[in-house]
Design an enzyme around this catalytic site. Structure first.
Site, short mmCIF file in Angstrom:
data_model
loop_
_atom_site.label_atom_id
_atom_site.label_comp_id
_atom_site.label_asym_id
_atom_site.label_seq_id
_atom_site.Cartn_x
_atom_site.Cartn_y
_atom_site.Cartn_z
N SER A 80 -41.49 -5.73 -28.67
CA SER A 80 -40.41 -5.82 -27.69
C SER A 80 -41.04 -5.85 -26.31
CB SER A 80 -39.45 -4.62 -27.83
OG SER A 80 -38.40 -4.72 -26.88
N CYS A 130 -39.14 -12.45 -19.80
CA CYS A 130 -38.87 -13.08 -18.51
C CYS A 130 -39.82 -12.59 -17.42
CB CYS A 130 -37.42 -12.83 -18.09
SG CYS A 130 -36.21 -13.52 -19.25
N THR A 145 -25.72 -17.08 -41.59
CA THR A 145 -26.21 -18.42 -41.90
C THR A 145 -25.44 -18.96 -43.10
OG1 THR A 145 -27.93 -17.75 -43.47
CG2 THR A 145 -28.49 -17.67 -41.11
N PRO A 173 -25.83 -16.48 -48.17
CA PRO A 173 -25.30 -15.11 -48.14
C PRO A 173 -26.39 -14.09 -47.83
CG PRO A 173 -24.44 -16.30 -50.04
CD PRO A 173 -25.49 -17.18 -49.43
N ILE A 197 -28.03 -13.52 -45.21
CA ILE A 197 -29.05 -13.88 -44.23
C ILE A 197 -28.35 -14.20 -42.90
CG2 ILE A 197 -30.89 -15.48 -43.59
CD1 ILE A 197 -31.49 -15.94 -46.47
N LYS A 204 -12.56 -12.81 3.51
CA LYS A 204 -12.35 -13.89 2.55
C LYS A 204 -13.71 -14.18 1.92
CE LYS A 204 -8.62 -16.07 5.22
NZ LYS A 204 -8.24 -17.29 6.00
#
Length: 564
Positions: A38, A42, A273, A276, A278, A434
């Site tokens: 992890s 970015c 997906t 089944p 998955i 505004k």
């Protein structure tokens, strides 16, 4: 229940943590090919540039911290090489030891992400040609920059990563050239709004070779030559490929999962997906664009994190749904911020949506408070329904705040007219009474109610210059002298009432000012005196930036820009 997660970073890691929060007794195994489970994807360009000082700051979680906090079995430097849906197993290759073993699962979550698009070009094996996807890639580039101290760099590609790398290298004193086949940077922006980005890059010494095709690379001593299709090669100390990303879905394909656009994994709203048990999330999956309803690939961290959470809910027996992405993004480029949400004009045209747009240059906060700076703001809306379609903003301050308000309005399915009713916070250091978002709504309201008409920068060349129309510039005499549209007569707005008798009410009037405000006021005045009037959207400032950036010859337009 045993859950195996293939891939970490945004989608996989967020799903793993969510599963544990929902099910304390689930057995969770997360398998990651790289050495980092992890990390701040970015933030990678900013580590290369030295803005982020320490490598540890890129690592959000480690295998040890995941185990200590969540009791999740994290295995890095291990690669899933095959999926057997019938037996509900995955084959794993431990990259360091060479061991190959089989892992069973009850539920499988695929979060393989996307890989840099690497075309089949000669010279890709050069030690001076880099791609940037993982922490390992970043460390390699950082070591090269520190050891070799490159003076020149070529970046192939002008997307988010390419521009962030260009900024960081340029700030380090590297002379950067960006080369790409498209004729503009940042595809989410329209070409006119991208002109501000082009100008900023050039202002900081970044050379742009747009509309050029890279055909290969060739090592030449301590340099690398970037070979171009119709131009002389570019010599540099290093090259970074940032052409784009491609869904990393070979595992899904080999396992027989249904694939969509560009080989992405097809999922439903529950992130399931076609097979089944998955699930799939992140940059590898095909999503529904929230605005158009069409299938799309949107490689951003925000949607990936949300998808991971939704998949986790459903793995644990819930019924959460992902309702699509609108591609909201923001990017820092030297002193500018560029942001967008929803769709641009090109996408609206491709989707067959009848739309209109407004361009304005509001101040970042109250103009009388020190430090106010204008931003270029463009808002698109559907003509018939008036629903908001998208927005683009480029400026120095206040950009992120306004794009997030507009992104929220799009998600809430507000109409453009409802922007006028948004009750937004105001104090002179932060906004105006505004707000710019309100102002966009007011402008659209005036257009749709028929109070004003507009024409755009790309229609200037079609204006009649034969005397059949009145071309009027309502800026001050000083502004007019510094540059104006050829054929436009100067009558300052404050003097306009005294010159009405000099204008022919039988001719349409086309009015220009600096940013579109005074020309709007002039049109309101003229309309009430019986004239048919249209004003230039965005004004002379917008026209000037766009046409100069496109290197349009001043004499090319019958009513083109004339510099005195």
């Amino acid at each position: 229940m045993k859950v195996v997660i293939v891939g970490g970073v945004a989608g996989g890691a967020s799903a793993a943590a969510r599963i544990r929060r929902l099910d304390e007794h689930a057995q969770i195994v997360m398998i990651e090919r790289s050495g980092y489970i992890s990390y701040a994807n970015c933030g990678l360009p900013y580590y290369v540039g030295g803005v982020i000082k320490e490598q540890e700051e890129l690592t959000l979680q480690t295998p040890e911290s995941f185990w200590d906090r969540f009791r999740i079995d994290v295995r890095v430097r291990q690669e899933v090489t095959a999926i057997n849906p019938a037996e509900k197993t995955v084959t794993v290759h431990a990259l360091d030891s060479g061991k190959v073993y089989t892992e069973t699962y009850d539920k499988l979550l695929l979060a393989p992400g996307a890989k840099p698009t690497v075309p089949a070009l000669s010279g890709m094996d050069s030690e001076r040609v880099f791609t940037l996807r993982t922490v390992e890639d970043t460390l390699r580039i950082r070591r090269f920059v520190e050891d070799q101290k490159p003076k020149t760099a070529v970046l192939a590609g002008g997307g988010f990563i390419g521009l962030e790398m260009a900024e960081n290298l340029a700030e380090m004193g590297v002379s950067v050239t960006i080369v790409q086949r498209p004729k503009q940077l940042l595809a989410p922006l329209d070409a006119d709004m991208a002109s501000f980005v082009h100008a900023e890059m050039r202002r900081h010494g970044v050379a742009l070779r747009l509309g050029e095709t890279v055909t290969g690379f060739r090592q030449d001593g301590d340099s690398v030559l970037t070979l171009l299709e119709d131009s002389e090669p570019l010599r540099s100390d290093m090259v970074l490929l940032a052409i784009g990303v491609t869904p990393d879905t070979h595992l899904a394909k080999e396992a027989g999962l249904e694939l969509g656009i560009r080989g992405s994994i097809v999922v439903n709203e529950r992130m399931e997906t076609s097979v089944p048990d998955i699930y799939a999330v992140g940059d590898a999956v095909e999503v529904t664009h929230f605005v158009t309803g069409q299938k799309a690939l949107i490689s951003l961290a925000g949607p990936a994190n949300k998808q991971g959470r939704i998949a986790a809910d459903n793995i644990c027996g819930g019924n959460s749904r992902f309702h699509g992405s609108q591609g909201s993004s923001v990017l820092k480029l030297f002193s500018l911020t560029a942001a967008s949400t929803g769709i641009n004009e090109k996408a609206a045209q491709a989707a067959g949506i009848a739309y209109d747009r407004v361009v304005l240059f509001p101040a970042s906060h109250a103009a009388y408070y020190p430090g106010a700076q204008s931003m270029a703001m463009k808002v698109l809306y559907e003509k018939e329904s008036l629903r908001l379609l998208g927005a683009q903003i480029v400026g120095v301050e206040g950009v992120d705040k306004r794009i997030d308000v507009l992104a929220t309005a799009i998600r809430a399915k507000m109409t453009a007219l409802e922007l006028t009713e948004l009750d937004l916070s105001y104090a002179p250091p932060y906004s105006s009474a505004k707000d710019p978002v309100n102002m966009a709504g007011f402008m659209i309201e005036d257009l749709e109610s028929g109070k004003v008409r507009q024409f755009h920068w790309n229609e200037v060349e079609d204006l009649p210059c034969d005397g059949s129309a009145t071309l009027l510039d309502v800026r001050t005499e000083g502004e007019y002298r510094r540059g104006h549209l050829n054929g436009f007569r100067n009558i300052p707005l404050d003097d306009l009432r005294e010159h009405l008798d000099e204008l022919d009410r039988g001719k349409p009037v086309y009015v220009n000012c600096q940013t579109g405000l005074r020309s709007y006021l002039a049109c309101r005045l003229l309309t009430q005196y019986g004239f048919t009037c249209s004003h230039l959207s965005g004004g002379y400032s917008f026209y000037q930036v766009v046409t100069q950036e496109r290197q349009t010859a001043r004499s090319a337009y019958p009513c083109g820009m004339e510099k005195l």
